[in-house]
Write a protein that holds these residues in place. Sequence first.
Motif, PDB file in Angstrom:
ATOM      1  N   MET A  39       0.843  -1.186   0.000  1.00  0.00           N
ATOM      2  CA  MET A  39       0.000   0.000   0.000  1.00  0.00           C
ATOM      3  C   MET A  39       0.885   1.245   0.000  1.00  0.00           C
ATOM      4  SD  MET A  39      -2.958   0.944   2.754  1.00  0.00           S
ATOM      5  CE  MET A  39      -4.425   1.694   2.165  1.00  0.00           C
ATOM      6  N   GLU A  40       0.639   2.114  -0.965  1.00  0.00           N
ATOM      7  CA  GLU A  40       1.361   3.362  -1.066  1.00  0.00           C
ATOM      8  C   GLU A  40       1.063   4.243   0.142  1.00  0.00           C
ATOM      9  OE1 GLU A  40       1.250   6.603  -4.354  1.00  0.00           O
ATOM     10  OE2 GLU A  40       1.320   4.631  -5.338  1.00  0.00           O
ATOM     11  N   LYS A  41       1.994   5.090   0.475  1.00  0.00           N
ATOM     12  CA  LYS A  41       1.819   5.972   1.626  1.00  0.00           C
ATOM     13  C   LYS A  41       0.703   6.999   1.388  1.00  0.00           C
ATOM     14  CE  LYS A  41       4.301   8.823   4.803  1.00  0.00           C
ATOM     15  NZ  LYS A  41       5.288   9.810   5.022  1.00  0.00           N
ATOM     16  N   ILE A  42      -0.037   7.274   2.426  1.00  0.00           N
ATOM     17  CA  ILE A  42      -1.087   8.286   2.374  1.00  0.00           C
ATOM     18  C   ILE A  42      -0.442   9.646   2.600  1.00  0.00           C
ATOM     19  CG2 ILE A  42      -3.152   9.166   3.526  1.00  0.00           C
ATOM     20  CD1 ILE A  42      -3.826   6.181   4.060  1.00  0.00           C
ATOM     21  N   LYS A  43      -0.740  10.574   1.711  1.00  0.00           N
ATOM     22  CA  LYS A  43      -0.193  11.931   1.777  1.00  0.00           C
ATOM     23  C   LYS A  43      -1.268  12.863   2.333  1.00  0.00           C
ATOM     24  CE  LYS A  43       1.676  15.524  -1.232  1.00  0.00           C
ATOM     25  NZ  LYS A  43       1.976  15.909  -2.616  1.00  0.00           N
ATOM     26  N   ILE A  44      -0.897  13.684   3.296  1.00  0.00           N
ATOM     27  CA  ILE A  44      -1.811  14.667   3.872  1.00  0.00           C
ATOM     28  C   ILE A  44      -1.326  16.041   3.426  1.00  0.00           C
ATOM     29  CG2 ILE A  44      -2.814  15.608   5.989  1.00  0.00           C
ATOM     30  CD1 ILE A  44      -3.491  12.632   5.503  1.00  0.00           C
ATOM     31  N   ARG A  45      -2.246  16.823   2.870  1.00  0.00           N
ATOM     32  CA  ARG A  45      -1.881  18.134   2.333  1.00  0.00           C
ATOM     33  C   ARG A  45      -3.086  19.066   2.373  1.00  0.00           C
ATOM     34  NH1 ARG A  45      -4.370  18.453  -2.432  1.00  0.00           N
ATOM     35  NH2 ARG A  45      -4.713  16.573  -3.660  1.00  0.00           N
ATOM     36  N   LEU A  46      -2.840  20.330   2.064  1.00  0.00           N
ATOM     37  CA  LEU A  46      -3.931  21.286   1.946  1.00  0.00           C
ATOM     38  C   LEU A  46      -4.703  21.011   0.660  1.00  0.00           C
ATOM     39  CD1 LEU A  46      -2.213  24.615   3.066  1.00  0.00           C
ATOM     40  CD2 LEU A  46      -3.723  23.132   4.393  1.00  0.00           C
ATOM     41  N   GLY A  47      -6.014  21.209   0.730  1.00  0.00           N
ATOM     42  CA  GLY A  47      -6.847  21.041  -0.450  1.00  0.00           C
ATOM     43  C   GLY A  47      -6.627  22.171  -1.433  1.00  0.00           C
ATOM     44  N   LYS A  48      -6.891  21.879  -2.695  1.00  0.00           N
ATOM     45  CA  LYS A  48      -6.746  22.892  -3.745  1.00  0.00           C
ATOM     46  C   LYS A  48      -7.894  22.754  -4.739  1.00  0.00           C
ATOM     47  CE  LYS A  48      -3.349  19.805  -5.721  1.00  0.00           C
ATOM     48  NZ  LYS A  48      -1.983  19.471  -5.821  1.00  0.00           N
ATOM     49  N   MET A  49      -8.041  23.746  -5.590  1.00  0.00           N
ATOM     50  CA  MET A  49      -9.167  23.780  -6.514  1.00  0.00           C
ATOM     51  C   MET A  49      -9.228  22.532  -7.398  1.00  0.00           C
ATOM     52  SD  MET A  49     -11.829  25.227  -7.117  1.00  0.00           S
ATOM     53  CE  MET A  49     -12.298  26.902  -7.213  1.00  0.00           C
ATOM     54  N   SER A  50      -8.097  21.968  -7.748  1.00  0.00           N
ATOM     55  CA  SER A  50      -8.109  20.767  -8.597  1.00  0.00           C
ATOM     56  C   SER A  50      -8.707  19.559  -7.872  1.00  0.00           C
ATOM     57  CB  SER A  50      -6.701  20.453  -9.111  1.00  0.00           C
ATOM     58  OG  SER A  50      -5.827  20.212  -8.027  1.00  0.00           O
ATOM     59  N   ASP A  51      -8.920  19.644  -6.561  1.00  0.00           N
ATOM     60  CA  ASP A  51      -9.547  18.567  -5.779  1.00  0.00           C
ATOM     61  C   ASP A  51     -11.071  18.660  -5.789  1.00  0.00           C
ATOM     62  OD1 ASP A  51      -7.015  17.611  -4.890  1.00  0.00           O
ATOM     63  OD2 ASP A  51      -7.011  19.088  -3.268  1.00  0.00           O
ATOM     64  N   LEU A  52     -11.613  19.695  -6.404  1.00  0.00           N
ATOM     65  CA  LEU A  52     -13.040  19.998  -6.300  1.00  0.00           C
ATOM     66  C   LEU A  52     -13.933  18.792  -6.569  1.00  0.00           C
ATOM     67  CD1 LEU A  52     -15.273  22.091  -5.806  1.00  0.00           C
ATOM     68  CD2 LEU A  52     -15.142  22.657  -8.248  1.00  0.00           C
ATOM     69  N   LYS A  53     -13.772  18.115  -7.682  1.00  0.00           N
ATOM     70  CA  LYS A  53     -14.675  17.005  -8.043  1.00  0.00           C
ATOM     71  C   LYS A  53     -14.606  15.868  -7.026  1.00  0.00           C
ATOM     72  CE  LYS A  53     -16.440  18.858 -11.659  1.00  0.00           C
ATOM     73  NZ  LYS A  53     -17.708  19.520 -11.489  1.00  0.00           N
ATOM     74  N   GLU A  54     -13.398  15.531  -6.582  1.00  0.00           N
ATOM     75  CA  GLU A  54     -13.253  14.452  -5.600  1.00  0.00           C
ATOM     76  C   GLU A  54     -13.831  14.862  -4.248  1.00  0.00           C
ATOM     77  OE1 GLU A  54      -9.421  11.878  -6.657  1.00  0.00           O
ATOM     78  OE2 GLU A  54      -8.989  14.034  -6.584  1.00  0.00           O
ATOM     79  N   LEU A  55     -13.657  16.113  -3.872  1.00  0.00           N
ATOM     80  CA  LEU A  55     -14.237  16.601  -2.619  1.00  0.00           C
ATOM     81  C   LEU A  55     -15.758  16.616  -2.697  1.00  0.00           C
ATOM     82  CD1 LEU A  55     -11.758  19.487  -1.733  1.00  0.00           C
ATOM     83  CD2 LEU A  55     -12.088  17.352  -0.465  1.00  0.00           C
TER      84      LEU A  55
END
Length: 152
Positions: A1-17
């Motif tokens: 399993m690849e590592k889970i990355k935690i970061r600030l959200g950005k506009m390109s995340d809109l559809k997934e959010l």
Amino acid sequence: MEKIKIRLGKMSDLKELEILQIDMENTIEDEPYPDEVGKEGLKFILQNPDQGFYVVAEYNKKVIGALRISFERSVSRNGFFWWIQNVCVNKKFRGNGIFSKLFEKVISIAQEHDDVVAVKLHVHTNNESALRAYEKVGMKRTPEYPYIFNLK
């Protein structure tokens, strides 16, 4: 399993959010607001960082979890409460500590700001798994009760 990355959200995340938000609303709300209203609200926050921000969990370059931070100025504590809202984790990844990782990132960011005095949240009392997750990271229940007067 690849590592889970935690970061600030950005506009390109809109559809997934949007997908996570709709799932969360339909899971915990007795009468969820129309999906389009939530989509506009999510977009507003991503476009207006002075109103809040999202922290996201990413796995295989896909957003699998998120939460939103909003701000409240406390007069009595002379600082800001950061409110955790809209916690949502993809059903396939629940029970894997995703909220804990998101929470750790929030605390890390908050500690960089001298004017943040506490991190708070409201939780639906019927959401027992969320209650356990919040207590597991060290959050404490307060004697406050939320009241609401809906205008829309």
